[in-house]
Design a protein around this motif. Sequence first.
Motif, mmCIF file in Angstrom:
data_model
loop_
_atom_site.group_PDB
_atom_site.id
_atom_site.type_symbol
_atom_site.label_atom_id
_atom_site.label_comp_id
_atom_site.label_asym_id
_atom_site.label_seq_id
_atom_site.Cartn_x
_atom_site.Cartn_y
_atom_site.Cartn_z
ATOM 1 N N TYR A 26 -1.619 -13.421 -2.458
ATOM 2 C CA TYR A 26 -2.310 -12.227 -1.975
ATOM 3 C C TYR A 26 -3.632 -12.535 -1.270
ATOM 4 C CZ TYR A 26 1.074 -10.054 -5.086
ATOM 5 O OH TYR A 26 2.235 -9.672 -5.706
ATOM 6 N N SER A 28 -5.553 -13.982 1.984
ATOM 7 C CA SER A 28 -5.205 -14.202 3.397
ATOM 8 C C SER A 28 -5.706 -15.542 3.925
ATOM 9 C CB SER A 28 -5.788 -13.065 4.253
ATOM 10 O OG SER A 28 -7.210 -13.043 4.154
ATOM 11 N N ASP A 332 -8.814 -10.997 -0.317
ATOM 12 C CA ASP A 332 -8.037 -10.005 -1.061
ATOM 13 C C ASP A 332 -9.000 -8.912 -1.506
ATOM 14 O OD1 ASP A 332 -6.501 -8.461 -2.710
ATOM 15 O OD2 ASP A 332 -5.807 -10.089 -4.003
ATOM 16 N N TYR A 366 0.903 -16.380 2.175
ATOM 17 C CA TYR A 366 0.407 -15.000 2.136
ATOM 18 C C TYR A 366 1.534 -13.973 2.215
ATOM 19 C CZ TYR A 366 -2.009 -10.724 3.432
ATOM 20 O OH TYR A 366 -2.468 -9.428 3.468
ATOM 21 N N SER A 368 1.721 -9.498 1.667
ATOM 22 C CA SER A 368 0.926 -8.304 1.386
ATOM 23 C C SER A 368 1.068 -7.904 -0.076
ATOM 24 C CB SER A 368 1.379 -7.143 2.284
ATOM 25 O OG SER A 368 1.170 -7.460 3.640
ATOM 26 N N ARG A 369 -0.045 -7.549 -0.667
ATOM 27 C CA ARG A 369 -0.038 -7.095 -2.059
ATOM 28 C C ARG A 369 0.752 -5.774 -2.140
ATOM 29 N NH1 ARG A 369 -2.916 -7.903 -6.714
ATOM 30 N NH2 ARG A 369 -4.337 -9.418 -5.787
#
Length: 408
Positions: A26, A28, A332, A366, A368-369
Amino acid sequence: MRLITAVALLVLLAETPNHPEAAIPYFSNVREVHIADPVHQNYFIIDEEIWNHARPDLADLRLYDGDTPVQYALTEQREGLASEEVQAKILNLGSVSGHTEFDLDAQGLAEYDRIRLHLDAHDFVATAAVSGGDGPGKGAKVELPASTLYDFTREQLGSNSQIRLPRSSFRFLHVRFSAGVRPQDLKGATISYVREQQASWTKVGACASPQQKQHITSIACTLPERVPLSRVSFEIAPAQVNFRRAVIIEGAKGAQLSSGEISRVRMNRAGTLVIDEQLAVPISQNPGQIVINLDNGDNPPLNIMSVQPLAIERRIYFDPQGKSNLKLYYGDDKLSTPVFDYARFFHADASAHQAELGPASHNPQYASRPDQRPWSERHTVVLWAAMLLAVLALAFLAFRGLGTSDRR
């Protein structure tokens, strides 16, 4: 009844707080941390790249050894501040052969290294000779370094009423002025202990060449907006002395952000040389563009060699525990500040080694959360439908109860 219970549980679930946990996928951004000494405390400096991509409060910084988190402490390298300041009792104040003398009772602090005098005197230069001992008066004393006090009100060059001492613990101090200060000018005194840690600074942005506009010298600066400013520092040609200028710092639209003064004093009065300078102005806002204005009054412009905005240096301290490389992850914005025992009990080692940060890169892992908003924000339609259904059910039960009551 079951319907009402179900709706209540649904609302409770909707408001249950969700605290995201740190996880490598999570973040970047990632950077290598090259350890300078694997067996001793290391640190690295927060740079512009980190400010530009991390949370503004740096809460999302995480160190990893592989998949294992490494604890750290985030510090600000500010200058030392007085740990305590207390009033000192003035004793035996008088004049001896035309020189003001007095004793100070320093009982209020176990150790001290500053005396600040409250003087009602102007346009003077005086040397303050200081000695310390266990009793008042001129008995057996230890001579301490003298200090030069001054007030240049007429020249508008400021004043100094502080006596600097080596770290001392004498119960009594005896002070003797060379000239310029009368006994009635002394209104009070305080003693304090100041930690001698010097502040460290990180350069921020860049400034254009000075421009003259009548009595004003203007300097425009461009700054990275996410970096917090602390001060603006001026470099003035060494040959230019005995000046004092008001400084106003404005945003691009003319709003005043900060103000202060810069000065340099180098004067010889009656054989006493006074040297003092203040060439920085504090600022705590960063709008991306600032304009610095120096008011020269009727004086010629200063020979400004450079102007540099500065941020207080932030450091990440950690123990490598034998590792030669770690990874720093950031980027994050859902994370909150970590709570580490290492930070709670942190002590900066004076011999800590500076680690080097590698180039920044996008985190190859990475992803996306997941949407971690409260259930109520993600399913507003379902929540409102359930609540409406509950209201209708309650209304139906109420009317049904009234009908039953009428038949009776």
